[in-house]
Enzyme design. Structure first.
Site, PDB file in Angstrom:
ATOM      1  N   ASP A 155       1.028  -0.930   0.189  1.00  0.00           N
ATOM      2  CA  ASP A 155       0.086   0.033  -0.366  1.00  0.00           C
ATOM      3  C   ASP A 155       1.198   1.478  -0.229  1.00  0.00           C
ATOM      4  O   ASP A 155       2.016   1.303   0.618  1.00  0.00           O
ATOM      5  CB  ASP A 155      -0.842   0.174   0.669  1.00  0.00           C
ATOM      6  CG  ASP A 155      -2.031   0.805   1.081  1.00  0.00           C
ATOM      7  OD1 ASP A 155      -3.224   0.423   0.657  1.00  0.00           O
ATOM      8  OD2 ASP A 155      -1.812   1.891   0.984  1.00  0.00           O
ATOM      9  N   ASN A 212      -5.727  -5.295  -5.511  1.00  0.00           N
ATOM     10  CA  ASN A 212      -6.990  -4.437  -5.726  1.00  0.00           C
ATOM     11  C   ASN A 212      -6.569  -3.111  -5.060  1.00  0.00           C
ATOM     12  O   ASN A 212      -7.779  -2.057  -5.362  1.00  0.00           O
ATOM     13  CB  ASN A 212      -7.170  -5.431  -4.189  1.00  0.00           C
ATOM     14  CG  ASN A 212      -7.910  -4.381  -3.181  1.00  0.00           C
ATOM     15  OD1 ASN A 212      -9.431  -4.375  -3.325  1.00  0.00           O
ATOM     16  ND2 ASN A 212      -7.753  -3.643  -2.282  1.00  0.00           N
ATOM     17  N   TYR A 239     -12.432   6.055 -14.038  1.00  0.00           N
ATOM     18  CA  TYR A 239     -12.749   4.990 -13.256  1.00  0.00           C
ATOM     19  C   TYR A 239     -13.423   3.507 -14.165  1.00  0.00           C
ATOM     20  O   TYR A 239     -12.807   2.747 -13.948  1.00  0.00           O
ATOM     21  CB  TYR A 239     -13.600   5.241 -12.527  1.00  0.00           C
ATOM     22  CG  TYR A 239     -14.356   3.775 -11.167  1.00  0.00           C
ATOM     23  CD1 TYR A 239     -12.981   3.970 -10.279  1.00  0.00           C
ATOM     24  CD2 TYR A 239     -14.747   2.898 -11.020  1.00  0.00           C
ATOM     25  CE1 TYR A 239     -13.039   2.937  -8.842  1.00  0.00           C
ATOM     26  CE2 TYR A 239     -15.001   2.429 -10.172  1.00  0.00           C
ATOM     27  CZ  TYR A 239     -14.329   1.901  -8.949  1.00  0.00           C
ATOM     28  OH  TYR A 239     -14.075   1.216  -8.117  1.00  0.00           O
ATOM     29  N   LYS A 299     -12.115  -0.016 -15.660  1.00  0.00           N
ATOM     30  CA  LYS A 299     -12.624  -1.096 -14.993  1.00  0.00           C
ATOM     31  C   LYS A 299     -12.768  -2.082 -16.156  1.00  0.00           C
ATOM     32  O   LYS A 299     -12.785  -3.499 -15.662  1.00  0.00           O
ATOM     33  CB  LYS A 299     -13.419  -0.753 -14.024  1.00  0.00           C
ATOM     34  CG  LYS A 299     -13.313  -0.353 -12.373  1.00  0.00           C
ATOM     35  CD  LYS A 299     -12.771  -0.915 -11.618  1.00  0.00           C
ATOM     36  CE  LYS A 299     -12.297  -0.376 -10.449  1.00  0.00           C
ATOM     37  NZ  LYS A 299     -10.982  -1.124  -9.616  1.00  0.00           N
ATOM     38  N   ILE A 349     -19.568  -0.936  -1.975  1.00  0.00           N
ATOM     39  CA  ILE A 349     -18.880  -1.340  -0.802  1.00  0.00           C
ATOM     40  C   ILE A 349     -18.885  -0.630   0.034  1.00  0.00           C
ATOM     41  O   ILE A 349     -17.671   0.546   0.004  1.00  0.00           O
ATOM     42  CB  ILE A 349     -17.794  -2.751  -0.940  1.00  0.00           C
ATOM     43  CG1 ILE A 349     -18.043  -3.908  -1.911  1.00  0.00           C
ATOM     44  CG2 ILE A 349     -17.837  -2.982   0.337  1.00  0.00           C
ATOM     45  CD1 ILE A 349     -19.086  -3.936  -2.166  1.00  0.00           C
ATOM     46  N   THR A 373     -16.657   1.171   2.386  1.00  0.00           N
ATOM     47  CA  THR A 373     -15.452   1.054   2.824  1.00  0.00           C
ATOM     48  C   THR A 373     -14.880   2.211   2.940  1.00  0.00           C
ATOM     49  O   THR A 373     -15.848   3.633   2.511  1.00  0.00           O
ATOM     50  CB  THR A 373     -13.874   0.802   1.869  1.00  0.00           C
ATOM     51  OG1 THR A 373     -14.410   1.282   0.154  1.00  0.00           O
ATOM     52  CG2 THR A 373     -14.714  -0.900   1.112  1.00  0.00           C
TER      53      THR A 373
END
Ligand code: NAD
Length: 253
Positions: A39, A92, A159, A163, A192, A194
């Site tokens: 990360d 990810n 985005y 994807k 989701i 997050t």
């Protein structure tokens, strides 16, 4: 929660300090895998390592910008030197990017989002394929797409394009790597809960998004991690080259 029989396997997870990547680290470690989390956020990595200290596993972590291929390659070599091999890669790491119409999206905004969400997945996947081929043990690569790898969403051109690209590069590499027993799949979460959502959207917008799923709620990162762990496991031995939505019914319209 299930465990997936990953003892003896080494998993690299990018974006492992938060959200879905952090949940994947938990689920894969609980299933017995050794973990390397990458990360930009050193403090976040340290917190995740602390959360996982009860599991019987080896851990490696690295501050990595996945949009920089030299840094990605060096980190993968460091995993090989430290943990010996790579069996699972969860590509990810991603960002939401600016919300603006296609007509107004700037060059800089486009490059920032595609640099992390498309280039970053390609660079990590490439390094993982090389490491897995070198190890000769096969492997499983899971690329984090989105429901927006399948349909459009106004104000998210970069985005959505990135994807869709992730789904495409997954399909290509699955064919190229099948003979090496390397399976490669893409996962398509719905919306989701997050920090990627919570830090950028107000409660009213989150409620509207929740209502666009058949289950009438946002997903949890741990629910995505269950699919990732299954794809990583030997139970998914016939799964490759596929885009797997996990979306509470978002695409079922
Ligand atoms: N949250 C959602 O609704 C949702 C839906 C579909 C897909 N996704 C995808 O899931 C993935 C994870 O998202 P999340 O919701 O967990 O977000 P998050 O913001 O909680 O976590 C993303 C992590 O990636 C890290 N990161 C960002 N840029 C990086 C870079 N250049 N190099 C290395 N690490 C970097 C961040 O520091 C962060 O820790 C992303 O690819 C995202 O597009 C999320």
């Amino acid at each position: 929660m299930n465990t997936y029989g990953l003892g003896g396997k080494v998993a690299v997870i990018t974006g492992g300090a938060s959200g879905i990547g952090r949940a994947c680290a938990h689920t894969l470690a609980r299933s017995g895998a050794d973990i390397s989390i990458w990360d930009l956020d050193r403090g976040g990595l340290d917190l995740v390592i602390k959360e996982l200290e009860d599991y019987d596993y080896r851990v490696h972590s690295a501050v990595v910008d996945v949009s920089d291929s030299a840094v990605v390659d060096a980190a993968m070599q460091d995993v090989l030197d430290t943990l010996g091999h790579v069996d699972i890669a969860v590509c990810n790491a991603g960002i939401g990017g600016a919300a603006a119409s296609s007509a107004d999206y700037t060059d800089e905004q486009w490059r920032q989002v595609t640099g992390v969400n498309l280039d970053g997945v390609f660079f990590t996947q490439r390094a993982a394929i090389r490491a897995m081929r070198h190890g000769g043990r096969g492997g499983s690569i899971i690329n984090m797409a989105s429901v927006l790898g399948s349909v459009g969403f106004a104000s998210a051109s970069a985005y959505t394009a990135a994807k869709h690209g992730v789904v495409g590069l997954t399909q290509v590499a699955a064919w190229e790597c099948a003979a090496d027993q390397i399976r490669i799949n893409a996962v398509g979460p719905g919306f989701i809960r997050t920090p990627l959502l919570d830090d950028n959207l107000d409660q009213e917008t989150l409620d509207v998004l929740a209502g666009q799923h058949a289950l009438q709620r946002l997903g949890e990162a741990a629910e995505v991690a269950e699919l990732v762990a299954w794809l990583a496991s030997d139970g998914a031995s016939f799964a490759t080259g596929t885009f797997y939505p996990i979306d509470g019914g978002y695409l079922a319209r």
